[in-house]
Write an enzyme that holds these catalytic residues in place. Structure first.
Site, PDB file in Angstrom:
ATOM      1  N   GLY A  58       3.778   5.153  -1.607  1.00 30.11           N
ATOM      2  CA  GLY A  58       3.015   5.341  -2.844  1.00 30.11           C
ATOM      3  C   GLY A  58       3.349   4.299  -3.901  1.00 30.11           C
ATOM      4  N   ASN A  89       1.706   1.857  -4.997  1.00 34.15           N
ATOM      5  CA  ASN A  89       0.595   1.228  -5.736  1.00 34.15           C
ATOM      6  C   ASN A  89       0.419   1.811  -7.130  1.00 34.15           C
ATOM      7  OD1 ASN A  89      -0.518   3.464  -3.862  1.00 34.15           O
ATOM      8  ND2 ASN A  89      -2.053   3.330  -5.465  1.00 34.15           N
ATOM      9  N   ILE A 109       5.604   5.311 -10.942  1.00 35.74           N
ATOM     10  CA  ILE A 109       7.018   4.918 -10.855  1.00 35.74           C
ATOM     11  C   ILE A 109       7.263   4.038  -9.623  1.00 35.74           C
ATOM     12  CG2 ILE A 109       9.387   5.798 -10.974  1.00 35.74           C
ATOM     13  CD1 ILE A 109       8.051   8.613 -11.607  1.00 35.74           C
ATOM     14  N   GLY A 110       6.587   4.365  -8.531  1.00 36.35           N
ATOM     15  CA  GLY A 110       6.764   3.597  -7.293  1.00 36.35           C
ATOM     16  C   GLY A 110       6.362   2.144  -7.494  1.00 36.35           C
ATOM     17  N   SER A 150      12.112  16.562  -8.527  1.00 39.95           N
ATOM     18  CA  SER A 150      11.530  16.761  -9.854  1.00 39.95           C
ATOM     19  C   SER A 150      12.429  17.607 -10.742  1.00 39.95           C
ATOM     20  CB  SER A 150      10.183  17.466  -9.694  1.00 39.95           C
ATOM     21  OG  SER A 150       9.718  17.900 -10.949  1.00 39.95           O
ATOM     22  N   TYR A 169       4.203  22.627  -4.694  1.00 40.97           N
ATOM     23  CA  TYR A 169       4.867  21.353  -4.996  1.00 40.97           C
ATOM     24  C   TYR A 169       6.370  21.571  -5.205  1.00 40.97           C
ATOM     25  CZ  TYR A 169       6.027  17.300  -8.036  1.00 40.97           C
ATOM     26  OH  TYR A 169       6.605  16.207  -8.625  1.00 40.97           O
TER      27      TYR A 169
HETATM   28  N1  LIG Z   1       5.156  11.730 -13.231  1.00 41.80           N
HETATM   29  C1  LIG Z   1       5.943  12.747 -13.447  1.00 41.80           C
HETATM   30  O1  LIG Z   1       6.003  13.302 -14.573  1.00 41.80           O
HETATM   31  C2  LIG Z   1       6.835  13.273 -12.357  1.00 41.80           C
HETATM   32  C3  LIG Z   1       7.675  14.363 -12.633  1.00 41.80           C
HETATM   33  C4  LIG Z   1       8.512  14.840 -11.636  1.00 41.80           C
HETATM   34  C5  LIG Z   1       8.518  14.226 -10.385  1.00 41.80           C
HETATM   35  N2  LIG Z   1       7.695  13.182 -10.139  1.00 41.80           N
HETATM   36  C6  LIG Z   1       7.744  12.575  -8.803  1.00 41.80           C
HETATM   37  O2  LIG Z   1       7.872  11.160  -8.897  1.00 41.80           O
HETATM   38  C7  LIG Z   1       7.199  10.529  -7.815  1.00 41.80           C
HETATM   39  C8  LIG Z   1       6.221   9.489  -8.331  1.00 41.80           C
HETATM   40  O3  LIG Z   1       5.358  10.121  -9.252  1.00 41.80           O
HETATM   41  P1  LIG Z   1       4.255   9.302 -10.089  1.00 41.80           P
HETATM   42  O4  LIG Z   1       3.895  10.129 -11.255  1.00 41.80           O
HETATM   43  O5  LIG Z   1       4.694   7.900 -10.273  1.00 41.80           O
HETATM   44  O6  LIG Z   1       3.055   9.365  -9.016  1.00 41.80           O
HETATM   45  P2  LIG Z   1       1.556   8.806  -9.039  1.00 41.80           P
HETATM   46  O7  LIG Z   1       1.375   7.707 -10.033  1.00 41.80           O
HETATM   47  O8  LIG Z   1       0.651   9.991  -9.088  1.00 41.80           O
HETATM   48  O9  LIG Z   1       1.499   8.166  -7.577  1.00 41.80           O
HETATM   49  C9  LIG Z   1       1.558   8.942  -6.439  1.00 41.80           C
HETATM   50  C10 LIG Z   1       1.491   7.982  -5.274  1.00 41.80           C
HETATM   51  O10 LIG Z   1       1.550   8.754  -4.047  1.00 41.80           O
HETATM   52  C11 LIG Z   1       0.494   8.287  -3.219  1.00 41.80           C
HETATM   53  N3  LIG Z   1       0.066   9.287  -2.258  1.00 41.80           N
HETATM   54  C12 LIG Z   1      -0.245  10.598  -2.476  1.00 41.80           C
HETATM   55  N4  LIG Z   1      -0.643  11.169  -1.324  1.00 41.80           N
HETATM   56  C13 LIG Z   1      -0.564  10.196  -0.359  1.00 41.80           C
HETATM   57  C14 LIG Z   1      -0.861  10.152   1.036  1.00 41.80           C
HETATM   58  N5  LIG Z   1      -1.321  11.228   1.695  1.00 41.80           N
HETATM   59  N6  LIG Z   1      -0.647   9.004   1.700  1.00 41.80           N
HETATM   60  C15 LIG Z   1      -0.201   7.900   1.060  1.00 41.80           C
HETATM   61  N7  LIG Z   1       0.085   7.872  -0.255  1.00 41.80           N
HETATM   62  C16 LIG Z   1      -0.100   9.007  -0.946  1.00 41.80           C
HETATM   63  C17 LIG Z   1      -0.629   7.959  -4.203  1.00 41.80           C
HETATM   64  O11 LIG Z   1      -1.616   7.178  -3.571  1.00 41.80           O
HETATM   65  P3  LIG Z   1      -3.111   7.037  -4.206  1.00 41.80           P
HETATM   66  O12 LIG Z   1      -2.989   6.051  -5.336  1.00 41.80           O
HETATM   67  O13 LIG Z   1      -3.907   6.554  -3.063  1.00 41.80           O
HETATM   68  O14 LIG Z   1      -3.506   8.404  -4.689  1.00 41.80           O
HETATM   69  C18 LIG Z   1       0.170   7.204  -5.247  1.00 41.80           C
HETATM   70  O15 LIG Z   1       0.422   5.902  -4.832  1.00 41.80           O
HETATM   71  C19 LIG Z   1       6.543  11.661  -7.019  1.00 41.80           C
HETATM   72  O16 LIG Z   1       7.378  12.037  -5.944  1.00 41.80           O
HETATM   73  C20 LIG Z   1       6.458  12.786  -8.015  1.00 41.80           C
HETATM   74  O17 LIG Z   1       6.468  14.066  -7.396  1.00 41.80           O
HETATM   75  C21 LIG Z   1       6.852  12.682 -11.090  1.00 41.80           C
END
Ligand SMILES: NC(=O)c1ccc[n+]([C@@H]2O[C@H](COP(=O)([O-])OP(=O)(O)OC[C@H]3O[C@@H](n4cnc5c(N)ncnc54)[C@H](OP(=O)(O)O)[C@@H]3O)[C@@H](O)[C@H]2O)c1
Length: 284
Positions: free
Chosen positions: A8, A10, A13-14, A140, A168
């Protein structure tokens, strides 16, 4: 040149972690499901960091055949891996009923737990070849709101009841349990986790949500740190010495996981179940 896979990568945070590691001269492979988004992310990172060793492999993490194919592609081009960051997650509050994958698994569980497990198993050999092989699983901070939560083995596919948020957090608890199990039994690879706090999200990703949910996200963003800030923890654990603990927060402080995550009986049961799901069924 050190090598990292970020699932993920793209978005969010990733993406920022990928950029930071590319800036440090790492070879970065994003595991992404959308070609256009992956291509764009890689191009931006290559341009901004001057590092040409930034590439992607397409994978749908909810589909176990796709996960296996992606790993095969990686193994064909690389013979060692230093860090695997299981960052991607499926968290869509608009989903009201469990969605089953082709493998017959509930989609969130498949993406958030089964895929990190399968990637870890399939890439174990390459990680063992590194002097500092490491798996970082992303959890999380929201789990602290559920201090007594237990993994409900009878509801892993949402068959009894389903809510995307509860599922989740069940997934994130399972990922911690799995990480602790691997940390204990896997030798030669360091297994760690990061407790992500509230991090700003890209609102364009939430266009499909109701106005009410969008407002909630907007309010949440006022109490959120930036993805760049959070990604620094991914980068520190990947590149710096001295982080030998299990779970780290957004300030790189070691913190405790939920008490129930440490229960060995549940960890072993989960690990065996995941082995059965991924290796004893012909279709996976
Ligand atoms: N943001 C927060 O407040 C928060 C809080 C607690 C924990 N987290 C954790 O931190 C991590 C990153 O979060 P983020 O907010 O940066 O996430 P994000 O911007 O929503 O990005 C999620 C990524 O996961 C990819 N993804 C989801 N399902 C997939 C699949 N089936 N196959 C391949 N890729 C897939 C998405 O791809 P697409 O672009 O194609 O959808 C995207 O690249 C996650 O593990 C999340 O649970 C985040």
């Amino acid at each position: 040149m050190k090598k990292v896979i970020i699932t993920g990568g793209n978005s969010g945070i990733g993406y920022q972690a990928a950029k930071q590691l590319a800036e440090k001269g790492w070879s970065v492979t994003l595991f992404c499901r959308r070609e256009e988004a992956a291509e764009q992310a890689c191009e931006e990172i290559r341009q901004q960091t001057g590092n040409r060793h930034v590439d992607y492999i397409l994978v749908d993490l909810s589909d176990m055949k796709s996960v296996r194919k992606a790993v095969e592609q990686y193994i064909q081009k690389e013979d060692v891996l230093d860090v695997l960051i299981n960052n991607a997650a499926d968290f869509d509050l608009s989903v009201k009923k469990p969605v089953l994958t082709k493998d017959g698994l509930e989609r969130q569980f498949a993406t958030n737990v089964v895929a990190p497990f399968l990637l870890s198993i399939l890439l174990k050999g390459l990680l063992e070849k590194s002097e500092s092989g490491r798996i970082i699983n992303i959890s999380s901070q929201g789990l602290v709101l559920y201090p007594f939560m237990r993994l409900d083995f009878e509801n892993l596919s949402g068959q009894k009841r389903y809510s995307p948020a509860k599922t989740y957090y069940q997934n994130k608890l399972a990922l911690l349990m799995l990480s602790l199990y691997m940390r204990k039994w896997w030798k030669g690879i360091k297994i760690q986790a990061i407790r992500v706090t509230n991090v700003k999200v890209d609102m364009r990703r939430y266009d499909h949500l109701s106005a009410f949910m969008k407002n909630l996200y907007k309010i949440k963003s006022k109490f959120s740190i930036s993805p760049e800030e959070m990604a620094k923890v991914y980068t520190a654990l990947s590149t710096e010495d001295g982080y030998d603990g299990f779970l780290y927060d957004e300030k790189c402080r070691e913190v405790k996981a939920n008490r129930t995550a440490y229960e060995e009986e549940g960890q072993t049961k989960l690990y065996s179940l995941l082995e059965q799901l991924t290796f004893s069924r012909d279709n996976l």
